[in-house]
Design a protein around this motif. Structure first.
Motif, short mmCIF file in Angstrom:
data_model
loop_
_atom_site.label_atom_id
_atom_site.label_comp_id
_atom_site.label_asym_id
_atom_site.label_seq_id
_atom_site.Cartn_x
_atom_site.Cartn_y
_atom_site.Cartn_z
N VAL A 1 -6.27 0.98 4.71
CA VAL A 1 -7.67 1.40 4.75
C VAL A 1 -8.60 0.24 5.07
CG1 VAL A 1 -7.37 3.38 3.21
CG2 VAL A 1 -7.88 1.12 2.23
N ASP B 1 2.77 6.45 -0.49
CA ASP B 1 1.45 7.06 -0.28
C ASP B 1 0.30 6.29 -0.92
OD1 ASP B 1 2.04 9.07 1.36
OD2 ASP B 1 2.33 10.60 -0.18
N LYS B 2 0.37 4.98 -0.88
CA LYS B 2 -0.72 4.18 -1.45
C LYS B 2 -1.77 3.87 -0.39
CE LYS B 2 0.47 4.06 -5.55
NZ LYS B 2 -0.44 4.74 -6.48
N LYS B 3 -3.02 3.79 -0.84
CA LYS B 3 -4.07 3.28 0.04
C LYS B 3 -3.96 1.75 0.00
CE LYS B 3 -7.24 6.97 -1.26
NZ LYS B 3 -8.36 7.16 -2.20
N ASP C 1 -5.18 3.23 -7.60
CA ASP C 1 -5.69 4.00 -6.46
C ASP C 1 -5.55 3.20 -5.17
OD1 ASP C 1 -6.80 6.21 -8.06
OD2 ASP C 1 -8.12 4.64 -8.85
N TYR C 2 -5.79 1.89 -5.28
CA TYR C 2 -5.66 1.01 -4.11
C TYR C 2 -4.70 -0.12 -4.46
CZ TYR C 2 -9.92 3.16 -2.33
OH TYR C 2 -10.84 4.05 -1.88
N ARG D 1 -13.09 2.97 7.45
CA ARG D 1 -11.93 2.07 7.61
C ARG D 1 -12.48 0.71 8.01
NH1 ARG D 1 -6.55 2.67 11.33
NH2 ARG D 1 -5.08 2.02 9.71
N GLU E 1 -1.75 3.98 6.70
CA GLU E 1 -2.10 3.93 5.27
C GLU E 1 -3.06 2.77 4.96
OE1 GLU E 1 1.74 5.91 5.86
OE2 GLU E 1 0.93 4.02 6.54
#
Length: 440
Positions: free
Chosen positions: A96, A71-73, A43-44, A119, A94
């Motif tokens: 975070v 599209d990765k966090k 996910d991250y 953020r 992107e």
């Protein structure tokens, strides 16, 4: 509360950065996060970046862009986060979170905040943190070897170097703390501890008022680990007491990594190297006389602004005269924020490349001779990998540090993470070849 997110770590940069990566992994695992090496499933993705020179930054940026496109966090940690805090969040939507070099211990809180949609910018302007033996750690190196950080940061202000800006001033751990961690690592089966900091010979000045490397080595001599290797020993800090500690402590390898950077006094002065007038032939000879079996590695920078043909020739003769076992050569990289960036007489890259190639060419026959001298000897080798298709084992003798020096390719049977006796049968410029021997 739902399942905790899965986190992958993409690691860039040096072994100091690797220890930070290992502490972040340890803290995340302790807090119950799933840590996965596969970035696609995570996910991250935490990207622990390097910002030492332009090439390292380019690699860090490439990694960030690839992950952003997937599209990765992204959580950006490490030296580039410290260096370019505001810019990175602006340029990478992107991203975070941003975590500085003195803030990796807060990684769990950062992820928790990010999970609520915040953020996060967690960057201390002046890094002061250093982990100790109580900080969780998840090792990522081959099982037989571990890095052991004895201090972080640097008090010198060499003209070419951005490190103090990225990592802060020197802060040492206590001897007791280091010995405790060494004992933990030894109990996990580690065969080789590699002591690292920015300038290992300055260890302890900040907390004890004077350098304490000799005392540290003597204390580590009581730890049950076969090999202890030091990195980044500045030659003037190899005082008689430190040399005596190396001689008298059986598990401290006589492997000296001397970051000399140049030989010419005027270039060293322009570089603002400490004790630039005292790093000369005499100091190298003193070390060789005191430790005749020592393996000497060094690194040089060619193409520092204003370096003349004559000054480069001085360096080339220095390399030929002293016959170091291992030499690394880097071309000067002008770093914004360092004094050398604004110096006149910056040299064209082509000139710098040619000088690097000439210096490497001067060193190659020396390295080859040193390696060929090993043929016929039986040496201890730490086994680190097994070739998947041939079944051949690959390791290092005490003469070789990980990543930067050569390897030993071995025929015969061995176990990963153990030290075995190997008879050396062949050698080339970089590597050795041999067979396992069973001693009576």
């Amino acid at each position: 509360m739902g399942n905790k997110p899965t986190i992958a770590v993409s690691h860039l940069g040096c072994e100091k950065n690797r220890i930070d990566t290992e502490h972040m992994l340890g803290l995340l695992v302790q807090a119950g996060y799933q840590v996965d090496s596969n970035e696609e499933l995570a996910d991250y993705v935490i990207v622990n970046t390097c910002s030492f020179i332009e090439a390292a930054r380019a690699e860090s940026v490439r990694t960030l862009v690839e992950l952003a496109e997937a599209d990765k966090k992204i959580v950006i940690t490490g030296c580039m986060a410290q260096h370019f805090r505001e810019d990175l969040l602006d340029e990478l939507p992107e991203a975070v979170a941003l975590v500085g070099t003195g803030d990796y211990n807060k990684i769990v809180e950062v992820i928790q905040k990010v999970e609520t949609g915040e953020r996060v910018q967690q960057v201390s302007a002046e890094p002061t943190y250093i982990a100790d033996e109580t900080t969780p750690r998840y090792r990522t190196t081959p099982e037989g070897v571990a890095y052991l950080r004895i201090a972080e940061g640097c008090d010198y202000r060499c003209a070419f170097c951005i490190i103090p800006h990225l990592r802060g001033n020197q802060r040492s751990r206590t001897i007791e703390s280091i010995v405790k961690e060494a004992e933990q690592l030894a109990s996990e089966g580690v065969q080789e501890l590699i002591l690292i900091s920015q300038i290992t010979t300055n260890y302890g000045i900040d907390i004890y008022g004077k350098p304490k490397l000799a005392e540290l080595l003597q204390a580590l001599g009581k730890v049950d680990v076969p090999w202890i290797r030091m990195h980044y020993a500045y030659p003037t800090g190899l005082t008689p007491s430190v040399i005596k500690a190396i001689q008298e402590t059986p598990n401290v390898l006589p492997y000296l990594d001397l970051p000399l950077q140049h030989s010419h006094p005027e270039v060293l002065r322009a570089m603002n190297r400490p004790w630039h007038g005292r790093v000369n032939d005499a100091i190298i000879e003193r070390i060789k006389t005191a430790l005749p079996d020592a393996v000497l590695r060094t690194t040089f920078i060619v193409g520092f602004p204003g370096e003349t043909d004559e000054q480069f020739a001085h360096l080339q003769q220095f390399v030929q005269r002293h016959e170091f076992d291992h030499v690394g050569v880097f071309t000067f990289s002008p770093e914004v924020g360092t004094p050398a960036y604004d110096l006149p007489n910056q040299l064209p890259q082509a000139v710098m490349d040619a000088r690097r190639d000439r210096l490497m060419a001067a060193q190659q026959p020396i390295s080859l001779t040193k390696n060929q001298d090993e043929i016929g000897k039986v040496v201890e080798v730490l086994i680190e990998q097994e070739h998947p298709s041939t079944g051949e084992f690959i390791g290092r003798s005490a003469r070789f540090a990980p990543e930067v020096d050569g390897l030993v390719y071995i025929q015969g049977d061995a176990s990963l993470g153990t030290i075995v006796n190997v008879e050396i049968t062949n050698a080339d410029n970089y590597d050795l070849y041999g067979s396992v021997v069973s001693l009576p």
